[in-house]
Design a protein around this motif. Structure first.
Motif, PDB file in Angstrom:
ATOM      1  N   LYS A 157       0.831  -1.203   0.000  1.00  0.00           N
ATOM      2  CA  LYS A 157       0.000   0.000   0.000  1.00  0.00           C
ATOM      3  C   LYS A 157       0.865   1.252   0.000  1.00  0.00           C
ATOM      4  N   LEU A 158       1.875   1.289   0.861  1.00  0.00           N
ATOM      5  CA  LEU A 158       2.774   2.434   0.932  1.00  0.00           C
ATOM      6  C   LEU A 158       3.533   2.604  -0.384  1.00  0.00           C
ATOM      7  N   PHE A 159       4.025   1.507  -0.937  1.00  0.00           N
ATOM      8  CA  PHE A 159       4.740   1.531  -2.218  1.00  0.00           C
ATOM      9  C   PHE A 159       3.851   2.111  -3.316  1.00  0.00           C
ATOM     10  N   GLU A 160       2.616   1.642  -3.391  1.00  0.00           N
ATOM     11  CA  GLU A 160       1.684   2.140  -4.404  1.00  0.00           C
ATOM     12  C   GLU A 160       1.385   3.625  -4.210  1.00  0.00           C
ATOM     13  N   GLU A 161       1.255   4.060  -2.977  1.00  0.00           N
ATOM     14  CA  GLU A 161       1.003   5.477  -2.697  1.00  0.00           C
ATOM     15  C   GLU A 161       2.180   6.339  -3.144  1.00  0.00           C
ATOM     16  N   ILE A 162       3.389   5.879  -2.843  1.00  0.00           N
ATOM     17  CA  ILE A 162       4.577   6.638  -3.227  1.00  0.00           C
ATOM     18  C   ILE A 162       4.711   6.679  -4.746  1.00  0.00           C
ATOM     19  N   CYS A 163       4.493   5.550  -5.398  1.00  0.00           N
ATOM     20  CA  CYS A 163       4.549   5.516  -6.861  1.00  0.00           C
ATOM     21  C   CYS A 163       3.549   6.514  -7.453  1.00  0.00           C
ATOM     22  N   ALA A 164       2.326   6.489  -6.954  1.00  0.00           N
ATOM     23  CA  ALA A 164       1.292   7.385  -7.459  1.00  0.00           C
ATOM     24  C   ALA A 164       1.671   8.844  -7.241  1.00  0.00           C
ATOM     25  N   SER A 165       2.287   9.140  -6.111  1.00  0.00           N
ATOM     26  CA  SER A 165       2.675  10.525  -5.824  1.00  0.00           C
ATOM     27  C   SER A 165       3.734  11.025  -6.797  1.00  0.00           C
ATOM     28  N   LYS A 166       4.453  10.100  -7.435  1.00  0.00           N
ATOM     29  CA  LYS A 166       5.480  10.459  -8.410  1.00  0.00           C
ATOM     30  C   LYS A 166       5.003  10.210  -9.836  1.00  0.00           C
ATOM     31  N   ASP A 167       3.688   9.949  -9.973  1.00  0.00           N
ATOM     32  CA  ASP A 167       3.065   9.698 -11.281  1.00  0.00           C
ATOM     33  C   ASP A 167       3.734   8.537 -12.011  1.00  0.00           C
ATOM     34  N   LEU A 168       4.049   7.488 -11.253  1.00  0.00           N
ATOM     35  CA  LEU A 168       4.642   6.273 -11.798  1.00  0.00           C
ATOM     36  C   LEU A 168       3.787   5.083 -11.397  1.00  0.00           C
ATOM     37  N   THR A 169       3.783   4.072 -12.226  1.00  0.00           N
ATOM     38  CA  THR A 169       3.106   2.840 -11.842  1.00  0.00           C
ATOM     39  C   THR A 169       4.091   1.973 -11.057  1.00  0.00           C
ATOM     40  N   PRO A 170       3.587   1.099 -10.208  1.00  0.00           N
ATOM     41  CA  PRO A 170       4.492   0.167  -9.523  1.00  0.00           C
ATOM     42  C   PRO A 170       5.331  -0.644 -10.515  1.00  0.00           C
ATOM     43  N   SER A 171       4.756  -1.030 -11.634  1.00  0.00           N
ATOM     44  CA  SER A 171       5.509  -1.800 -12.630  1.00  0.00           C
ATOM     45  C   SER A 171       6.682  -1.005 -13.185  1.00  0.00           C
ATOM     46  N   GLN A 172       6.485   0.281 -13.444  1.00  0.00           N
ATOM     47  CA  GLN A 172       7.586   1.112 -13.938  1.00  0.00           C
ATOM     48  C   GLN A 172       8.727   1.152 -12.931  1.00  0.00           C
ATOM     49  N   VAL A 173       8.390   1.309 -11.675  1.00  0.00           N
ATOM     50  CA  VAL A 173       9.413   1.391 -10.633  1.00  0.00           C
ATOM     51  C   VAL A 173      10.147   0.066 -10.492  1.00  0.00           C
ATOM     52  N   VAL A 174       9.418  -1.034 -10.496  1.00  0.00           N
ATOM     53  CA  VAL A 174      10.058  -2.352 -10.362  1.00  0.00           C
ATOM     54  C   VAL A 174      10.955  -2.624 -11.567  1.00  0.00           C
ATOM     55  N   ARG A 175      10.510  -2.271 -12.775  1.00  0.00           N
ATOM     56  CA  ARG A 175      11.360  -2.463 -13.958  1.00  0.00           C
ATOM     57  C   ARG A 175      12.650  -1.651 -13.840  1.00  0.00           C
ATOM     58  N   ARG A 176      12.549  -0.413 -13.345  1.00  0.00           N
ATOM     59  CA  ARG A 176      13.753   0.404 -13.152  1.00  0.00           C
ATOM     60  C   ARG A 176      14.687  -0.230 -12.132  1.00  0.00           C
ATOM     61  N   LEU A 177      14.123  -0.720 -11.030  1.00  0.00           N
ATOM     62  CA  LEU A 177      14.939  -1.352  -9.995  1.00  0.00           C
ATOM     63  C   LEU A 177      15.635  -2.599 -10.526  1.00  0.00           C
ATOM     64  N   ILE A 178      14.917  -3.397 -11.299  1.00  0.00           N
ATOM     65  CA  ILE A 178      15.514  -4.619 -11.862  1.00  0.00           C
ATOM     66  C   ILE A 178      16.612  -4.252 -12.844  1.00  0.00           C
ATOM     67  N   ARG A 179      16.349  -3.275 -13.724  1.00  0.00           N
ATOM     68  CA  ARG A 179      17.355  -2.847 -14.699  1.00  0.00           C
ATOM     69  C   ARG A 179      18.623  -2.367 -13.970  1.00  0.00           C
ATOM     70  N   GLN A 180      18.446  -1.536 -12.951  1.00  0.00           N
ATOM     71  CA  GLN A 180      19.580  -1.024 -12.185  1.00  0.00           C
ATOM     72  C   GLN A 180      20.345  -2.168 -11.518  1.00  0.00           C
TER      73      GLN A 180
END
Length: 61
Positions: free
Chosen positions: A19-42
Motif C-alpha cells: 500500500k505504501l509503495f503504491e502510494e509513493i509511486c502514485a505521488s510520483k506519477d509512476l506505476t508500480p511496474s515502472q518502478v520495479v522495472r527500473r529497480l531490476i534494470r539497475q
C-alpha cells in the motif's frame, strides 16, 4: 532498442508495504511496474559482472 516481449513476475509482499509503495509511486506519477522495472534494470546493470548486456539494457531511461 527496447524490450519487445513481456513476462509476468509474481512476488509476495506485506500488504502494508504494498500500500505504501503504491502510494509513493502514485505521488510520483509512476506505476508500480515502472518502478520495479527500473529497480531490476539497475540491479542487473550493477551486478552483471562479465556478462555482455544488450544495448537497450545499458541505457538509463
Amino acid at each position: 532498442m527496447k524490450e519487445n516481449r513481456t513476462a509476468r513476475l509474481t512476488l509476495l509482499i506485506d500488504p502494508e508495504k504494498k500500500k505504501l509503495f503504491e502510494e509513493i509511486c502514485a505521488s510520483k506519477d509512476l506505476t508500480p511496474s515502472q518502478v520495479v522495472r527500473r529497480l531490476i534494470r539497475q540491479y542487473v546493470q550493477e551486478n552483471a559482472g562479465n556478462r555482455t548486456l544488450p544495448e537497450w539494457l545499458k541505457d538509463n531511461d
